[in-house]
Design an enzyme around this catalytic site. Structure first.
Site, PDB file in Angstrom:
ATOM      1  N   GLY A 116       0.990  -1.067  -0.055  1.00 52.44           N
ATOM      2  CA  GLY A 116      -0.050   0.084   0.097  1.00 52.44           C
ATOM      3  C   GLY A 116       0.803   1.211  -0.135  1.00 52.44           C
ATOM      4  O   GLY A 116       1.820   1.199  -0.420  1.00 52.44           O
TER       5      GLY A 116
ATOM      6  N   GLU B  12       5.551  -3.504   1.155  1.00 52.12           N
ATOM      7  CA  GLU B  12       5.647  -3.228  -0.359  1.00 52.12           C
ATOM      8  C   GLU B  12       4.720  -1.893  -0.681  1.00 52.12           C
ATOM      9  O   GLU B  12       3.689  -1.834  -0.553  1.00 52.12           O
ATOM     10  CB  GLU B  12       5.030  -4.178  -1.002  1.00 52.12           C
ATOM     11  CG  GLU B  12       5.712  -5.594  -1.030  1.00 52.12           C
ATOM     12  CD  GLU B  12       6.850  -5.710  -2.008  1.00 52.12           C
ATOM     13  OE1 GLU B  12       7.092  -4.853  -2.610  1.00 52.12           O
ATOM     14  OE2 GLU B  12       7.505  -6.908  -1.691  1.00 52.12           O
TER      15      GLU B  12
ATOM     16  N   CYS C  11       2.211   0.310  -8.781  1.00 56.05           N
ATOM     17  CA  CYS C  11       3.263   0.632  -8.140  1.00 56.05           C
ATOM     18  C   CYS C  11       4.495   1.062  -8.832  1.00 56.05           C
ATOM     19  O   CYS C  11       5.396   1.900  -8.628  1.00 56.05           O
ATOM     20  CB  CYS C  11       3.471  -0.283  -6.733  1.00 56.05           C
ATOM     21  SG  CYS C  11       3.839  -1.883  -7.319  1.00 56.05           S
TER      22      CYS C  11
ATOM     23  N   GLU D 119       4.601  10.697  -5.256  1.00 56.49           N
ATOM     24  CA  GLU D 119       4.302   9.352  -6.313  1.00 56.49           C
ATOM     25  C   GLU D 119       2.983  10.090  -6.952  1.00 56.49           C
ATOM     26  O   GLU D 119       2.118  10.471  -6.358  1.00 56.49           O
ATOM     27  CB  GLU D 119       3.891   8.287  -5.363  1.00 56.49           C
ATOM     28  CG  GLU D 119       3.403   7.207  -6.255  1.00 56.49           C
ATOM     29  CD  GLU D 119       2.956   5.788  -5.555  1.00 56.49           C
ATOM     30  OE1 GLU D 119       2.467   6.026  -4.372  1.00 56.49           O
ATOM     31  OE2 GLU D 119       3.126   4.562  -6.217  1.00 56.49           O
TER      32      GLU D 119
HETATM   33  P1  NAP Z   1      -3.612   2.636   0.838  1.00 55.88           P
HETATM   34  O1  NAP Z   1      -4.617   3.524   0.786  1.00 55.88           O
HETATM   35  O2  NAP Z   1      -2.184   2.589   1.714  1.00 55.88           O
HETATM   36  O3  NAP Z   1      -4.265   1.263   1.227  1.00 55.88           O
HETATM   37  C1  NAP Z   1      -3.790  -0.109   1.308  1.00 55.88           C
HETATM   38  C2  NAP Z   1      -4.252  -1.050   2.324  1.00 55.88           C
HETATM   39  O4  NAP Z   1      -3.898  -0.184   3.750  1.00 55.88           O
HETATM   40  C3  NAP Z   1      -5.803  -0.827   2.297  1.00 55.88           C
HETATM   41  O5  NAP Z   1      -6.392  -2.190   2.672  1.00 55.88           O
HETATM   42  C4  NAP Z   1      -6.182   0.208   3.272  1.00 55.88           C
HETATM   43  O6  NAP Z   1      -7.498   0.171   3.800  1.00 55.88           O
HETATM   44  C5  NAP Z   1      -5.105  -0.041   4.550  1.00 55.88           C
HETATM   45  N1  NAP Z   1      -4.808   1.078   5.110  1.00 55.88           N
HETATM   46  C6  NAP Z   1      -4.601   2.374   4.584  1.00 55.88           C
HETATM   47  N2  NAP Z   1      -4.266   3.282   5.529  1.00 55.88           N
HETATM   48  C7  NAP Z   1      -3.986   2.627   6.705  1.00 55.88           C
HETATM   49  C8  NAP Z   1      -3.646   2.971   7.915  1.00 55.88           C
HETATM   50  N3  NAP Z   1      -3.254   4.180   8.174  1.00 55.88           N
HETATM   51  N4  NAP Z   1      -3.305   1.952   8.894  1.00 55.88           N
HETATM   52  C9  NAP Z   1      -4.010   0.682   8.481  1.00 55.88           C
HETATM   53  N5  NAP Z   1      -4.230   0.178   7.057  1.00 55.88           N
HETATM   54  C10 NAP Z   1      -4.328   1.235   6.325  1.00 55.88           C
HETATM   55  O7  NAP Z   1      -2.898   2.261  -0.644  1.00 55.88           O
HETATM   56  P2  NAP Z   1      -3.920   2.005  -1.972  1.00 55.88           P
HETATM   57  O8  NAP Z   1      -4.437   3.352  -2.444  1.00 55.88           O
HETATM   58  O9  NAP Z   1      -4.813   0.949  -1.738  1.00 55.88           O
HETATM   59  O10 NAP Z   1      -2.852   1.586  -3.078  1.00 55.88           O
HETATM   60  C11 NAP Z   1      -1.955   2.323  -3.798  1.00 55.88           C
HETATM   61  C12 NAP Z   1      -0.495   2.369  -3.105  1.00 55.88           C
HETATM   62  O11 NAP Z   1      -0.134   0.919  -2.827  1.00 55.88           O
HETATM   63  C13 NAP Z   1       0.367   3.108  -3.695  1.00 55.88           C
HETATM   64  O12 NAP Z   1       1.251   3.898  -3.239  1.00 55.88           O
HETATM   65  C14 NAP Z   1       1.136   1.984  -4.911  1.00 55.88           C
HETATM   66  O13 NAP Z   1       2.393   2.350  -5.220  1.00 55.88           O
HETATM   67  C15 NAP Z   1       1.291   1.048  -3.342  1.00 55.88           C
HETATM   68  N6  NAP Z   1       1.270  -0.242  -4.129  1.00 55.88           N
HETATM   69  C16 NAP Z   1       2.575  -0.889  -4.022  1.00 55.88           C
HETATM   70  C17 NAP Z   1       2.887  -2.045  -4.531  1.00 55.88           C
HETATM   71  C18 NAP Z   1       4.281  -3.060  -4.334  1.00 55.88           C
HETATM   72  O14 NAP Z   1       4.283  -4.031  -4.680  1.00 55.88           O
HETATM   73  N7  NAP Z   1       5.353  -2.034  -3.748  1.00 55.88           N
HETATM   74  C19 NAP Z   1       1.932  -2.838  -5.061  1.00 55.88           C
HETATM   75  C20 NAP Z   1       0.759  -2.186  -5.374  1.00 55.88           C
HETATM   76  C21 NAP Z   1       0.558  -0.936  -4.672  1.00 55.88           C
HETATM   77  P3  NAP Z   1      -8.832   0.979   3.583  1.00 55.88           P
HETATM   78  O15 NAP Z   1      -8.864   0.968   1.967  1.00 55.88           O
HETATM   79  O16 NAP Z   1      -9.788   0.475   4.431  1.00 55.88           O
HETATM   80  O17 NAP Z   1      -8.307   2.319   3.661  1.00 55.88           O
END
Ligand code: NAP
Length: 455
Positions: A207, A229, A263, A360
């Site tokens: 995330g 990740e 990502c 990003e």
């Molecule tokens: P996100 O907002 O960080 O959410 C990811 C997960 O974490 C969701 O299940 C979310 O739940 C939860 N979450 C969010 N804030 C949290 C907190 N403060 N405490 C605990 N859990 C929390 O990310 P996203 O918008 O879903 O995904 C996009 C991001 O993921 C981008 O930055 C992307 O680059 C990254 N990503 C990285 C990879 C890699 O392999 N490095 C792969 C794919 C994506 P809720 O939806 O309920 O908020």
């Protein structure tokens, strides 16, 4: 009890509603996962492999249904949703075929009669996952974890609960005992209690950087291992000897695939001064020609972003970068239509310190950056808090490799966009996270690497 609604980002219509589970139910599900672990850890690789092959068959059989669901929930164009489901089946088969080798004991010669390292499961692992590859990201973590003998509880992104329940269902249909894989439909604020639960032994989060910081802090306080990740601002270097026609085709795909929300998407395009103008002209033409539209249409190149708030966020980043002095050469306007659509956008003359350089860009927005020479291009690429993927395009493979070795990232590719492959480790450095998924390296993240000595 709270109810969440999944919203189709292409139409803004409600798809379905899901009741959040209570803390009590979450505790019960973790208890079931722990009980399942105590049996699952003793099953043979053959038994686990058989179930993973069945799961792969389910992904094949239900490819269209799952792909349509992913497209509806997060807007991915249907062709790419189908590829995502295919990739899930491949991962299941890869681990089913290779687990014996990947986790084989390693003999170490010492003064002992016999000494070796063996790899044992640890318990119930928590997976916190993003919406951008709603099936694949979960599978990429869950399959190796389960194949090693761990069990998995999932906290998926709120906007893809349909996919989360489809996955839970698929594991059950494949014949996995109850508790081997389960979905906790919780809010992110409830994660703290889950991490603190004594039965949870580790957390893997895919995330954003803020989510990573928050989860690492809670896990750290509880002495639980994490793999993170996180996001990236992947830089690709374009040297003066490239075939600009081909390179801009790749650049266009790299920026627009998954509606710009990958990502490891190419986000910063660092182009040598000699070819900068030609590259920018062709890149702008190609990005502008690509068709945006209903993601269920077979002929669109990219669809909407996953949510309206994410669309608004990227628009703010574009506006800020423009105000900071970058040139807006394409897009940059929210279209007047329903849905979280954002057009292919190019910001040129982007420099360090500008929002599009430092943050990003998780959407169809490219930052094009001019470099004086190769040394400057490498400096620009490394001038980032992120370090997930990078690449260099050049006909000179030796030079490409030399540059790839100097780029600060977990993955550096020459003449190809970074992809994840189960045979190779995947992960980042700096604020892109730590730990690895996939391959020999990834499978050792959630095991007890145990020394055995026989005197
Ligand atoms: P996100 O907002 O960080 O959410 C990811 C997960 O974490 C969701 O299940 C979310 O739940 C939860 N979450 C969010 N804030 C949290 C907190 N403060 N405490 C605990 N859990 C929390 O990310 P996203 O918008 O879903 O995904 C996009 C991001 O993921 C981008 O930055 C992307 O680059 C990254 N990503 C990285 C990879 C890699 O392999 N490095 C792969 C794919 C994506 P809720 O939806 O309920 O908020």
């Amino acid at each position: 009890m709270k109810t969440i609604h999944s919203i189709n980002p292409a139409t803004e219509e409600k798809i379905d509603s899901y009741d959040r589970i209570s803390e009590e139910i979450a505790k019960e599900k973790i208890e079931v996962a722990q009980k399942a672990y105590l049996k699952w850890k003793s099953t043979s690789f053959e038994v686990r492999s058989k179930l993973m092959r069945k799961l792969a068959d389910i992904f094949d059989d239900k490819k269209e249904e799952y792909a349509q669901l992913a497209t509806k929930e997060m807007g991915k164009i249907i062709k790419q949703s189908r590829s995502e489901i295919e990739k899930c089946g491949k991962i299941c088969r890869y681990y089913a075929d290779n687990i014996q080798d990947l986790l084989a004991d390693e003999t170490i010669q010492t003064e002992a009669k016999k000494s070796y390292v063996t790899f044992q499961p640890l318990g119930v692992t928590l997976a916190v996952m993003p919406w951008n590859f709603p099936f694949y990201q979960v599978i990429r973590f869950a399959i190796p974890a389960i194949m090693t003998g761990n069990t998995v509880v999932l906290k998926h992104a709120s906007n893809v609960q349909g996919c989360a329940f489809a996955l839970e269902n698929a594991f059950e249909k494949a014949g996995c005992p109850k508790g081997v894989f389960s979905n906790l439909n919780l809010e992110s604020k409830d994660i703290k209690n889950v991490i603190e639960n004594k039965n949870i032994i580790a957390v893997s989060l895919t995330g954003s950087e803020p989510a990573g910081r928050s989860i690492a802090k809670i896990a750290g306080e509880n002495l639980k291992k994490t793999v993170l990740e996180l996001g990236g601002s992947d830089a690709y270097l374009f040297l003066e000897d490239i075939d600009i026609e081909n390179a801009t085709d790749i650049a266009t795909f790299g920026r627009l695939q998954n509606n710009g929300q990958t990502c490891i998407a190419a986000k910063r395009f660092i182009v040598l001064a000699e070819i900068y103008d030609d590259f920018l002209t062709l890149f702008t033409k190609k990005m502008g020609e690509k068709k945006m539209g209903d993601p269920t249409n077979e002929d669109v190149f990219y669809g909407p972003m996953a949510r309206l708030d994410l669309r608004d966020e990227i628009h703010q980043q574009v506006k800020k970068t423009f105000e900071q002095g970058a040139k807006l050469v394409l897009g940059g306007k929210i279209p007047e239509r329903k849905g979280a659509y954002y057009p292919a956008t190019i910001l040129a003359n982007v420099k360090p310190g500008m929002t599009a350089f430092d943050e990003e860009l998780f959407g169809p927005v490219a930052a094009v950056i001019k470099a004086k020479d190769e040394k400057h291009a490498i400096e620009l690429a490394n001038n980032s808090n992120f370090g997930l993927g990078t690449g260099v395009f050049t006909k000179d493979l030796k030079k490409g490799e030399k540059i790839a070795l100097q780029l600060e990232a977990g993955n550096s590719f020459v003449n190809k966009l970074v992809v994840s492959d189960p045979r190779l480790p995947f992960g980042g450095i700096k604020n892109s996270g730590y730990g690895r998924e996939l391959s020999y390296y990834g499978i050792r993240e959630f095991v007890n690497t145990k020394t055995i000595w026989i005197e």
